[in-house]
Structures are given as C-alpha cells and as structure tokens.
Design an enzyme around this catalytic site. Structure first.
Site, PDB file in Angstrom:
ATOM      1  N   HIS A   1       0.839  -1.204   0.000  1.00 17.56           N
ATOM      2  CA  HIS A   1       0.000   0.000   0.000  1.00 17.56           C
ATOM      3  C   HIS A   1       0.878   1.259   0.000  1.00 17.56           C
ATOM      4  CE1 HIS A   1      -3.082  -2.632   2.262  1.00 17.56           C
ATOM      5  NE2 HIS A   1      -3.627  -2.370   1.092  1.00 17.56           N
TER       6      HIS A   1
ATOM      7  N   LYS B   1     -17.624  -7.083   7.325  1.00 15.89           N
ATOM      8  CA  LYS B   1     -16.306  -7.692   7.564  1.00 15.89           C
ATOM      9  C   LYS B   1     -15.786  -7.263   8.925  1.00 15.89           C
ATOM     10  CE  LYS B   1     -13.506  -8.280   3.366  1.00 15.89           C
ATOM     11  NZ  LYS B   1     -12.409  -7.603   2.684  1.00 15.89           N
TER      12      LYS B   1
ATOM     13  N   ARG C   1      -1.461  -5.703  -8.812  1.00 18.34           N
ATOM     14  CA  ARG C   1      -0.385  -6.630  -8.436  1.00 18.34           C
ATOM     15  C   ARG C   1      -0.109  -7.655  -9.524  1.00 18.34           C
ATOM     16  NH1 ARG C   1      -3.149  -7.957  -2.774  1.00 18.34           N
ATOM     17  NH2 ARG C   1      -4.849  -7.908  -4.262  1.00 18.34           N
TER      18      ARG C   1
ATOM     19  N   SER D   1      -2.953  -7.704   2.798  1.00 17.17           N
ATOM     20  CA  SER D   1      -3.153  -7.633   4.253  1.00 17.17           C
ATOM     21  C   SER D   1      -3.624  -8.981   4.781  1.00 17.17           C
ATOM     22  CB  SER D   1      -4.204  -6.569   4.595  1.00 17.17           C
ATOM     23  OG  SER D   1      -3.800  -5.312   4.132  1.00 17.17           O
TER      24      SER D   1
HETATM   25  O1  PNS Z   1      -8.524  -3.111   0.175  1.00 16.12           O
HETATM   26  P1  PNS Z   1      -9.706  -3.663  -0.568  1.00 16.12           P
HETATM   27  O2  PNS Z   1     -10.669  -4.344   0.400  1.00 16.12           O
HETATM   28  O3  PNS Z   1      -9.330  -4.527  -1.735  1.00 16.12           O
HETATM   29  O4  PNS Z   1     -10.478  -2.380  -1.179  1.00 16.12           O
HETATM   30  C1  PNS Z   1     -11.672  -2.510  -1.932  1.00 16.12           C
HETATM   31  C2  PNS Z   1     -12.421  -1.178  -1.924  1.00 16.12           C
HETATM   32  C3  PNS Z   1     -12.723  -0.780  -0.468  1.00 16.12           C
HETATM   33  C4  PNS Z   1     -11.573  -0.114  -2.574  1.00 16.12           C
HETATM   34  C5  PNS Z   1     -13.736  -1.344  -2.722  1.00 16.12           C
HETATM   35  O5  PNS Z   1     -14.449  -2.426  -2.196  1.00 16.12           O
HETATM   36  C6  PNS Z   1     -14.604  -0.093  -2.687  1.00 16.12           C
HETATM   37  O6  PNS Z   1     -14.347   0.837  -3.434  1.00 16.12           O
HETATM   38  N1  PNS Z   1     -15.606  -0.075  -1.772  1.00 16.12           N
HETATM   39  C7  PNS Z   1     -16.454   1.080  -1.553  1.00 16.12           C
HETATM   40  C8  PNS Z   1     -17.903   0.778  -1.918  1.00 16.12           C
HETATM   41  C9  PNS Z   1     -18.117   1.029  -3.403  1.00 16.12           C
HETATM   42  O7  PNS Z   1     -17.937   2.121  -3.907  1.00 16.12           O
HETATM   43  N2  PNS Z   1     -18.533  -0.051  -4.110  1.00 16.12           N
HETATM   44  C10 PNS Z   1     -18.748  -0.032  -5.528  1.00 16.12           C
HETATM   45  C11 PNS Z   1     -17.468  -0.329  -6.286  1.00 16.12           C
HETATM   46  S1  PNS Z   1     -17.732  -0.207  -8.033  1.00 16.12           S
END
Ligand code: PNS
Length: 162
Positions: free
Chosen positions: A17, A41, A90, A127
């Site tokens: 990150h 979660k 990644r 993570s």
């Molecule tokens: O670290 P992660 O869990 O891989 O991050 C994923 C994250 C939090 C960036 C993604 O799930 C997200 O953008 N969530 C916010 C809710 C949202 O906007 N959902 C629609 C995505 S198109």
C-alpha cells in the site's frame, strides 16, 4: 490543487500500500487515503487504529489526508472534488475485478481510475496474507512498516489470550 484518492480496507496497511500511496503522492498535490468501512467484515484493527497507522506511516510524504468512509467511493470523491482514483495492480488476477470497479465508478460519476503497477517486490502481498502468516508465527517484518509490525504482534497475542 490536483487531488487523487487511494482507497482500501487497510487492515492493516502494508509496504505494498505504501508503495502505491508514495508514488501517487509524487504525482498529485494532495492524496486522500480513504479507509472504506465494510460492516459485513470484522477487521483485525478498528477503523480508528487503521487510520492512525496510515497517518503514522505516511507522515513523511507531506501531502496525505486520511479519512474513513461508509458508502460508495464515488460519493467520497464527489464530496471532495477528487477526479481520480489511484489503485495498485499486483497481477493479472487483480485486473478483472479492478476493471469492473473502474468502469462502474466512471459510469456512475465520471471519476477516472489510474492503475499503477505494483513493485514486483510486493506483487504477492496482501493484508489478508500478512495476517494469516503472522498468526501462525511467520516472519512478516519485511512486508509491513515497523509500527504496524509491533501493533500486529500485540493484537495477535491479545487474540490468542482470549
Ligand atoms: O482493500 P480492498 O478491500 O481490496 O479495497 C476494496 C475497496 C474498499 C476499494 C472497494 O471495495 C470499494 O471501493 N468499496 C467502496 C464501496 C463502493 O464504492 N462499491 C462499488 C465499487 S464499483
């Protein structure tokens, strides 16, 4: 001011990150780090702890703002006038889902997503894996910042004692 956001769960923040946030911080005037709250979660660290660790480990970059957000990422961006989401890629396995999210987000409000190739040193890093390896006593000290390493060891010991 050119702004971008690096979103994620950051439970906890890893060197992978940090690599992306630092690189974004060199391209934009202000980089917002958004800790997205997912009520479904149960995290190892609270949202407040995650924010504290991100603030501590990104302080030297000088242009990072850390906040939590519950809801759509596009709403976070709209409220702050942020036109770009910066994400690390990644491996090919990340691409399918990241592309879907990027296209959905652009369709919703026009916000763009820029992908940064993760440093090969961190292409396997997440993570989730850090927590799993650490919980079985594996050495993850080269994968996370020192401040996170200490807190992770403490948290795992607390959980084991419960
Ligand atoms: O670290 P992660 O869990 O891989 O991050 C994923 C994250 C939090 C960036 C993604 O799930 C997200 O953008 N969530 C916010 C809710 C949202 O906007 N959902 C629609 C995505 S198109």
């Amino acid at each position: 001011m050119r702004r971008a956001v690096c979103p994620g769960s950051f439970d906890p923040i890893t060197n992978g990150h940090l690599d992306i946030i630092e690189r974004a911080s060199k391209l934009y005037d202000v980089v917002h780090v958004a800790v997205l709250i997912n009520k479904n979660k149960q995290g190892l660290f609270s949202i407040e702890e995650r924010i504290e660790l991100i603030e501590e480990t990104t302080a030297s970059y000088g242009n990072i703002e850390v906040e939590s957000h519950h809801g759509l990422l596009v709403d976070f961006c709209r409220a702050r006038g942020i036109p770009a989401i910066v994400k690390g890629l990644r491996a090919v396995s990340d691409f399918d889902y990241e592309l879907q999210m990027a296209q959905m987000n652009r369709g919703l409000t026009g916000v763009e997503t820029l992908f940064v190739p993760t440093s090969p040193t961190y292409s396997f890093l997440s993570s989730t894996l850090v927590k799993e390896v650490a919980s079985y006593g594996g050495d993850v000290s080269h994968l996370i910042p020192q401040a996170v390493h200490q807190r992770l060891a403490d948290r795992i010991a607390e959980r084991a004692a419960q």
